[in-house]
Scaffold this active site. Structure first.
Site, PDB file in Angstrom:
ATOM      1  N   GLU A 110       0.822  -1.215   0.000  1.00 27.69           N
ATOM      2  CA  GLU A 110       0.000   0.000   0.000  1.00 27.69           C
ATOM      3  C   GLU A 110       0.857   1.266   0.000  1.00 27.69           C
ATOM      4  O   GLU A 110       1.937   1.291   0.596  1.00 27.69           O
ATOM      5  CB  GLU A 110      -0.878   0.005   1.255  1.00 27.69           C
ATOM      6  CG  GLU A 110      -1.835  -1.156   1.288  1.00 27.69           C
ATOM      7  CD  GLU A 110      -2.468  -1.389   2.651  1.00 27.69           C
ATOM      8  OE1 GLU A 110      -3.632  -1.786   2.689  1.00 27.69           O
ATOM      9  OE2 GLU A 110      -1.799  -1.184   3.670  1.00 27.69           O
ATOM     10  N   ASP A 162      -7.626  -5.015   8.638  1.00 24.92           N
ATOM     11  CA  ASP A 162      -7.269  -3.758   7.971  1.00 24.92           C
ATOM     12  C   ASP A 162      -7.157  -3.907   6.460  1.00 24.92           C
ATOM     13  O   ASP A 162      -6.414  -3.177   5.813  1.00 24.92           O
ATOM     14  CB  ASP A 162      -5.959  -3.200   8.562  1.00 24.92           C
ATOM     15  CG  ASP A 162      -4.794  -4.184   8.426  1.00 24.92           C
ATOM     16  OD1 ASP A 162      -5.011  -5.308   7.940  1.00 24.92           O
ATOM     17  OD2 ASP A 162      -3.663  -3.819   8.794  1.00 24.92           O
TER      18      ASP A 162
HETATM   19  P1  NAD Z   1       2.392 -10.597  13.480  1.00 20.81           P
HETATM   20  O1  NAD Z   1       2.278 -11.600  12.393  1.00 20.81           O
HETATM   21  O2  NAD Z   1       3.744 -10.240  14.004  1.00 20.81           O
HETATM   22  O3  NAD Z   1       1.524 -11.090  14.738  1.00 20.81           O
HETATM   23  C1  NAD Z   1       0.222 -11.580  14.631  1.00 20.81           C
HETATM   24  C2  NAD Z   1      -0.036 -12.559  15.749  1.00 20.81           C
HETATM   25  O4  NAD Z   1      -1.420 -12.958  15.682  1.00 20.81           O
HETATM   26  C3  NAD Z   1       0.801 -13.851  15.627  1.00 20.81           C
HETATM   27  O5  NAD Z   1       1.544 -14.058  16.811  1.00 20.81           O
HETATM   28  C4  NAD Z   1      -0.250 -14.947  15.402  1.00 20.81           C
HETATM   29  O6  NAD Z   1       0.107 -16.182  15.985  1.00 20.81           O
HETATM   30  C5  NAD Z   1      -1.470 -14.313  16.064  1.00 20.81           C
HETATM   31  N1  NAD Z   1      -2.763 -14.881  15.636  1.00 20.81           N
HETATM   32  C6  NAD Z   1      -3.175 -15.189  14.373  1.00 20.81           C
HETATM   33  N2  NAD Z   1      -4.442 -15.683  14.399  1.00 20.81           N
HETATM   34  C7  NAD Z   1      -4.820 -15.659  15.707  1.00 20.81           C
HETATM   35  C8  NAD Z   1      -6.011 -16.030  16.383  1.00 20.81           C
HETATM   36  N3  NAD Z   1      -7.038 -16.536  15.721  1.00 20.81           N
HETATM   37  N4  NAD Z   1      -6.087 -15.856  17.729  1.00 20.81           N
HETATM   38  C9  NAD Z   1      -5.021 -15.365  18.427  1.00 20.81           C
HETATM   39  N5  NAD Z   1      -3.862 -14.996  17.839  1.00 20.81           N
HETATM   40  C10 NAD Z   1      -3.756 -15.143  16.499  1.00 20.81           C
HETATM   41  O7  NAD Z   1       1.636  -9.293  12.956  1.00 20.81           O
HETATM   42  P2  NAD Z   1       1.707  -7.805  13.546  1.00 20.81           P
HETATM   43  O8  NAD Z   1       2.774  -7.019  12.887  1.00 20.81           O
HETATM   44  O9  NAD Z   1       1.661  -7.852  15.045  1.00 20.81           O
HETATM   45  O10 NAD Z   1       0.326  -7.243  12.971  1.00 20.81           O
HETATM   46  C11 NAD Z   1      -0.897  -7.738  13.462  1.00 20.81           C
HETATM   47  C12 NAD Z   1      -2.027  -7.232  12.602  1.00 20.81           C
HETATM   48  O11 NAD Z   1      -2.157  -5.822  12.766  1.00 20.81           O
HETATM   49  C13 NAD Z   1      -1.824  -7.473  11.114  1.00 20.81           C
HETATM   50  O12 NAD Z   1      -3.040  -7.956  10.574  1.00 20.81           O
HETATM   51  C14 NAD Z   1      -1.507  -6.117  10.557  1.00 20.81           C
HETATM   52  O13 NAD Z   1      -1.906  -5.976   9.217  1.00 20.81           O
HETATM   53  C15 NAD Z   1      -2.293  -5.236  11.487  1.00 20.81           C
HETATM   54  N6  NAD Z   1      -1.804  -3.851  11.595  1.00 20.81           N
HETATM   55  C16 NAD Z   1      -2.728  -2.882  11.614  1.00 20.81           C
HETATM   56  C17 NAD Z   1      -2.321  -1.560  11.747  1.00 20.81           C
HETATM   57  C18 NAD Z   1      -3.336  -0.469  11.843  1.00 20.81           C
HETATM   58  O14 NAD Z   1      -2.986   0.700  11.758  1.00 20.81           O
HETATM   59  N7  NAD Z   1      -4.580  -0.778  12.072  1.00 20.81           N
HETATM   60  C19 NAD Z   1      -0.951  -1.247  11.804  1.00 20.81           C
HETATM   61  C20 NAD Z   1      -0.033  -2.287  11.803  1.00 20.81           C
HETATM   62  C21 NAD Z   1      -0.467  -3.601  11.695  1.00 20.81           C
END
Ligand code: NAD
Length: 353
Positions: A68, A239
């Protein structure tokens, strides 16, 4: 408004903040102070929301992820961030989210900062979530459940501690080693931490529930029966189109607050709702133009997707911190011929130099 003093001596030399320098900058400021100050800038920029050029981010989707571009401008400065989201990446040792960004001067069009934004995105996302919760969560909240304990989790915890005084965490991740990593990293920050075996266990007694999981599907991390009266939900992980975390029933019970509706309707939890389902824009609450939480029993939901103004705030904040530090390199990024129109001559002279 943040002052933006010159960082490098010449306009063609652009300050570049590497990952290493970003870490040193954050640690020298102090993580919680950095989050507090950044939250202040994010909040100030939400308050002057109408000054910004706004557009939903430009997304290139592929089967496993998304890339993005997130541009915005307040007329004086312009910024954009490049960011990806690839939930499968962690399985091959890569991160789900990485980013870098640029801040530029609108008058000359010259870039004035190029920086890593992987760490900065985690900080600005956490800062924005905490700003939203400050306006929406029940007063005196101390306990937060964090579902999903990956890269973003500790940043979220610390921003909520810095802004709201959250000092009890209940952690759950489908991968217990992620929760253990989170507990280890947060030891010494003054939290009472409980590792939980399920989402149901994690939300017990939590006044705030943060969902920050990564999965490229309509996931159901949280079901309606798990959300009690008065809870504030900070939904961060949903997101992207086709990537959500909350059961739709929760959305029908909650007062929903969003960043920029044209983007959130495509990417947020509310993609599950009718396009005219009422939502409140967070900036209106911050600017005192709309009501936040109405009563202690109301369920409030911040449907976070991340918006370009938050990156703009983060870029300007970082730039304001650089002058007089060694936390940047001077990058020879913009061509600078002695005579502006003699670009070709500069190339020829380089051959003979
Ligand atoms: P990451 O991959 O480092 O961590 C995600 C965690 O979620 C992992 O540890 C995984 O095991 C866990 N997980 C997956 N499915 C699960 C479930 N059903 N129940 C419990 N835990 C579960 O990712 P990250 O960098 O921490 O990002 C997390 C999310 O946040 C991503 O989807 C990312 O796109 C989103 N994000 C959003 C914003 C925003 O501004 N809204 C900003 C950054 C990241």
């Amino acid at each position: 408004m943040l002052a933006t003093p010159p960082v490098a001596q010449k306009l063609n030399v652009v300050p570049f903040v590497s990952v290493d320098h970003m870490m040193k900058l954050v640690l020298s400021v102090g993580i919680e102070r950095f989050l507090t100050e950044l939250s202040g800038v994010v909040e100030d920029d939400f308050r002057r929301w109408e000054h910004f050029d706004k557009t939903p981010r430009v997304a290139a989707h592929s089967p496993d992820g998304v890339i993005e571009l997130m541009p915005t401008s307040d007329g004086a400065a312009y910024s954009f961030k490049y960011v990806n989201g690839h939930p499968k990446n962690t399985r091959s040792g890569l991160q789900t989210v990485t980013a870098f960004g640029v801040l530029a001067d609108v008058e000359s069009g010259y870039p004035v900062l190029l920086t890593e934004m992987t760490i900065l995105t985690a900080l600005r996302t956490a800062a924005t979530s905490a700003v939203a919760a400050k306006h929406l969560a029940a007063r005196g909240a101390r306990t937060m459940a964090i579902i999903g304990n990956g890269a973003q989790a500790e940043f979220q915890a610390l921003a909520f501690k810095a802004l709201l005084g959250i000092d009890r965490l209940r952690l759950y991740d489908i991968d217990p080693t992620a929760s253990e990593k989170c507990r280890r990293n947060l030891a010494g920050f003054g939290f009472e931490i409980t590792l939980c075996g399920s989402t149901e266990e994690a939300v017990q007694g939590a006044e705030i529930i943060t969902t920050v999981t990564a999965d490229k599907q309509y996931a159901t991390i949280l079901t309606d029966n798990l959300v009690g009266a008065g809870v504030h939900i900070n939904a961060v992980g949903g997101d992207c189109p086709g990537k959500t975390e909350l059961h739709a029933d929760i959305l029908h019970r909650a007062a929903i607050f969003v960043e920029y509706p044209p983007q959130t309707r495509i990417e947020g939890e509310i993609q599950q709702l009718a396009p005219d389902h009422p939502v409140t824009e967070l900036w209106q609450v911050i600017a005192g133009q709309a009501e936040g939480r109405r009563d202690p029993s109301q369920i409030t939901l911040f449907d976070s997707v991340g918006f370009a103004t938050e990156d703009f705030s983060a870029l300007r904040y970082v730039r304001s911190k650089l002058a007089g530090t060694a936390f940047f390199e001077e990058l020879d990024l913009v061509a600078d011929p002695d005579e502006p129109r003699d670009l070709f001559g500069m190339l020829l002279r380089a051959q003979h130099a």
